[in-house]
Design a protein around this motif. Structure first.
Motif, PDB file in Angstrom:
ATOM      1  N   HIS A  13       0.832  -1.208   0.000  1.00  0.00           N
ATOM      2  CA  HIS A  13       0.000   0.000   0.000  1.00  0.00           C
ATOM      3  C   HIS A  13       0.868   1.261   0.000  1.00  0.00           C
ATOM      4  O   HIS A  13       0.530   2.256  -0.644  1.00  0.00           O
ATOM      5  CB  HIS A  13      -0.935   0.008   1.216  1.00  0.00           C
ATOM      6  N   ALA A  14       1.997   1.214   0.689  1.00  0.00           N
ATOM      7  CA  ALA A  14       2.922   2.353   0.751  1.00  0.00           C
ATOM      8  C   ALA A  14       3.821   2.418  -0.484  1.00  0.00           C
ATOM      9  O   ALA A  14       4.724   3.233  -0.539  1.00  0.00           O
ATOM     10  CB  ALA A  14       3.763   2.264   2.023  1.00  0.00           C
ATOM     11  N   LYS A  15       3.570   1.550  -1.437  1.00  0.00           N
ATOM     12  CA  LYS A  15       4.342   1.470  -2.686  1.00  0.00           C
ATOM     13  C   LYS A  15       5.810   1.118  -2.426  1.00  0.00           C
ATOM     14  O   LYS A  15       6.711   1.529  -3.154  1.00  0.00           O
ATOM     15  CB  LYS A  15       4.239   2.778  -3.470  1.00  0.00           C
ATOM     16  N   GLY A  16       6.028   0.347  -1.377  1.00  0.00           N
ATOM     17  CA  GLY A  16       7.367  -0.115  -1.051  1.00  0.00           C
ATOM     18  C   GLY A  16       7.594  -1.512  -1.590  1.00  0.00           C
ATOM     19  O   GLY A  16       6.729  -2.088  -2.253  1.00  0.00           O
ATOM     20  N   GLN A  17       8.767  -2.031  -1.322  1.00  0.00           N
ATOM     21  CA  GLN A  17       9.096  -3.386  -1.747  1.00  0.00           C
ATOM     22  C   GLN A  17       9.388  -4.229  -0.514  1.00  0.00           C
ATOM     23  O   GLN A  17       9.892  -3.734   0.489  1.00  0.00           O
ATOM     24  CB  GLN A  17      10.322  -3.386  -2.647  1.00  0.00           C
ATOM     25  N   ILE A  18       9.093  -5.492  -0.618  1.00  0.00           N
ATOM     26  CA  ILE A  18       9.372  -6.409   0.475  1.00  0.00           C
ATOM     27  C   ILE A  18      10.031  -7.649  -0.107  1.00  0.00           C
ATOM     28  O   ILE A  18       9.692  -8.089  -1.206  1.00  0.00           O
ATOM     29  CB  ILE A  18       8.083  -6.754   1.269  1.00  0.00           C
ATOM     30  N   PHE A  19      10.983  -8.154   0.618  1.00  0.00           N
ATOM     31  CA  PHE A  19      11.690  -9.369   0.213  1.00  0.00           C
ATOM     32  C   PHE A  19      11.505 -10.385   1.320  1.00  0.00           C
ATOM     33  O   PHE A  19      11.819 -10.119   2.475  1.00  0.00           O
ATOM     34  CB  PHE A  19      13.174  -9.071   0.018  1.00  0.00           C
ATOM     35  N   ILE A  20      10.948 -11.538   0.979  1.00  0.00           N
ATOM     36  CA  ILE A  20      10.743 -12.604   1.963  1.00  0.00           C
ATOM     37  C   ILE A  20      11.598 -13.782   1.544  1.00  0.00           C
ATOM     38  O   ILE A  20      11.446 -14.317   0.457  1.00  0.00           O
ATOM     39  CB  ILE A  20       9.252 -13.004   2.044  1.00  0.00           C
ATOM     40  N   GLY A  21      12.511 -14.156   2.422  1.00  0.00           N
ATOM     41  CA  GLY A  21      13.410 -15.269   2.138  1.00  0.00           C
ATOM     42  C   GLY A  21      12.959 -16.520   2.863  1.00  0.00           C
ATOM     43  O   GLY A  21      12.223 -16.457   3.830  1.00  0.00           O
ATOM     44  N   GLY A  22      13.425 -17.644   2.410  1.00  0.00           N
ATOM     45  CA  GLY A  22      13.052 -18.912   3.015  1.00  0.00           C
ATOM     46  C   GLY A  22      14.196 -19.537   3.783  1.00  0.00           C
ATOM     47  O   GLY A  22      14.389 -20.740   3.723  1.00  0.00           O
ATOM     48  N   HIS A  23      14.968 -18.720   4.480  1.00  0.00           N
ATOM     49  CA  HIS A  23      16.153 -19.219   5.161  1.00  0.00           C
ATOM     50  C   HIS A  23      15.840 -19.684   6.578  1.00  0.00           C
ATOM     51  O   HIS A  23      14.784 -19.413   7.133  1.00  0.00           O
ATOM     52  CB  HIS A  23      17.235 -18.133   5.189  1.00  0.00           C
ATOM     53  N   GLU A  24      16.796 -20.371   7.146  1.00  0.00           N
ATOM     54  CA  GLU A  24      16.682 -20.837   8.527  1.00  0.00           C
ATOM     55  C   GLU A  24      16.554 -19.638   9.466  1.00  0.00           C
ATOM     56  O   GLU A  24      17.200 -18.618   9.256  1.00  0.00           O
ATOM     57  CB  GLU A  24      17.921 -21.647   8.900  1.00  0.00           C
ATOM     58  N   PRO A  25      15.745 -19.757  10.528  1.00  0.00           N
ATOM     59  CA  PRO A  25      15.548 -18.630  11.444  1.00  0.00           C
ATOM     60  C   PRO A  25      16.850 -18.118  12.073  1.00  0.00           C
ATOM     61  O   PRO A  25      16.983 -16.947  12.350  1.00  0.00           O
ATOM     62  CB  PRO A  25      14.626 -19.187  12.524  1.00  0.00           C
ATOM     63  N   LYS A  26      17.806 -18.987  12.294  1.00  0.00           N
ATOM     64  CA  LYS A  26      19.064 -18.568  12.923  1.00  0.00           C
ATOM     65  C   LYS A  26      20.108 -18.124  11.900  1.00  0.00           C
ATOM     66  O   LYS A  26      21.213 -17.756  12.258  1.00  0.00           O
ATOM     67  CB  LYS A  26      19.623 -19.705  13.779  1.00  0.00           C
ATOM     68  N   ASP A  27      19.764 -18.143  10.624  1.00  0.00           N
ATOM     69  CA  ASP A  27      20.712 -17.738   9.590  1.00  0.00           C
ATOM     70  C   ASP A  27      20.276 -16.401   8.982  1.00  0.00           C
ATOM     71  O   ASP A  27      19.927 -16.310   7.809  1.00  0.00           O
ATOM     72  CB  ASP A  27      20.836 -18.810   8.511  1.00  0.00           C
ATOM     73  N   LEU A  28      20.310 -15.363   9.810  1.00  0.00           N
ATOM     74  CA  LEU A  28      19.913 -14.044   9.346  1.00  0.00           C
ATOM     75  C   LEU A  28      20.901 -13.478   8.338  1.00  0.00           C
ATOM     76  O   LEU A  28      20.533 -12.677   7.485  1.00  0.00           O
ATOM     77  CB  LEU A  28      19.779 -13.091  10.538  1.00  0.00           C
ATOM     78  N   LEU A  29      22.156 -13.911   8.425  1.00  0.00           N
ATOM     79  CA  LEU A  29      23.163 -13.427   7.483  1.00  0.00           C
ATOM     80  C   LEU A  29      22.780 -13.784   6.047  1.00  0.00           C
ATOM     81  O   LEU A  29      22.873 -12.945   5.151  1.00  0.00           O
ATOM     82  CB  LEU A  29      24.542 -13.985   7.838  1.00  0.00           C
ATOM     83  N   SER A  30      22.325 -15.007   5.820  1.00  0.00           N
ATOM     84  CA  SER A  30      21.911 -15.403   4.461  1.00  0.00           C
ATOM     85  C   SER A  30      20.730 -14.584   3.973  1.00  0.00           C
ATOM     86  O   SER A  30      20.695 -14.148   2.822  1.00  0.00           O
ATOM     87  CB  SER A  30      21.552 -16.892   4.421  1.00  0.00           C
ATOM     88  N   LEU A  31      19.759 -14.370   4.836  1.00  0.00           N
ATOM     89  CA  LEU A  31      18.587 -13.571   4.466  1.00  0.00           C
ATOM     90  C   LEU A  31      19.013 -12.139   4.142  1.00  0.00           C
ATOM     91  O   LEU A  31      18.599 -11.577   3.125  1.00  0.00           O
ATOM     92  CB  LEU A  31      17.567 -13.586   5.598  1.00  0.00           C
ATOM     93  N   PHE A  32      19.852 -11.570   4.986  1.00  0.00           N
ATOM     94  CA  PHE A  32      20.304 -10.206   4.781  1.00  0.00           C
ATOM     95  C   PHE A  32      21.122 -10.095   3.491  1.00  0.00           C
ATOM     96  O   PHE A  32      20.934  -9.175   2.694  1.00  0.00           O
ATOM     97  CB  PHE A  32      21.138  -9.749   5.988  1.00  0.00           C
TER      98      PHE A  32
END
Length: 195
Positions: A13-32
């Protein structure tokens, strides 16, 4: 879940972008890293500003200061960690630094859960740590939100902040709240002793 769906709808709605990754919860580095790579490929992003969601009292002037230092020095990693109150954390780093720690981190490494952990290694990176006018004593102040009590504390500070504020304003308000609490405690003690 429902919270993520609501966030996704709000961002769209805010015309932004979102990225949803399917990585392990403890692997934030990969998601980032995956997110950063996406934005590098789409927009040529080479410098990243990281502010975590548990730090709502980040001072915009500190963000600007970190960006200015990174641009002036070309340092791979600039941060306010250790020199300002806990919860004002700002990090600015290069895509190259992120790539280095991403490719070097072991799968069980603490650096997989804490995104910039590896960048704080001064033997590998020229780190710049901004300090609050040399006052390292401000670090013990707890403004990050990890518990419901933390949230309540930050809300009490936030509701008293002026429209244009900085971390020093939040520090002053926190002192006022502590003084009010001491006064209330003394009043309660006096009231009990005279009953």
């Amino acid at each position: 879940g429902p919270a993520e769906a609501l966030l996704h709808k709000w961002v769209e709605h805010a015309k932004g972008q979102i990225f949803i990754g399917g990585h392990e919860p403890k692997d934030l580095l990969s998601l980032f890293y995956s997110t950063a790579e996406l934005y590098k490929n789409l927009y040529g992003v080479d410098t990243i500003v990281r502010i975590t969601s548990d730090c709502p009292l980040v001072d915009p002037a500190l963000i600007d200061a970190c960006i200015a230092v990174q641009q002036a020095t070309n340092a791979p990693y600039v941060t306010t960690l250790y020199g300002y109150p806990e919860g004002t954390d700002t990090e600015v780093f290069t895509m190259a630094a992120l790539h280095t720690i991403y490719t070097a981190a072991d799968t069980n490494d603490k650096g997989r859960e804490h995104v910039t952990w590896g960048m704080r290694d001064r033997t590998r990176f020229a780190c710049c740590y901004l300090s609050g006018d040399g006052e390292l004593s401000v670090r013990p102040h707890q403004w990050s939100i990890d518990t419901p009590a933390d949230l309540d504390h930050v809300r009490r500070i936030y509701e008293r902040l002026p429209e244009h504020w900085g971390w020093q304003d939040a520090l002053k308000i926190e002192e006022e709240l502590k003084n009010e609490q001491r006064t209330e405690t003394l009043k309660m003690g006096y009231s009990k002793s005279t009953s």
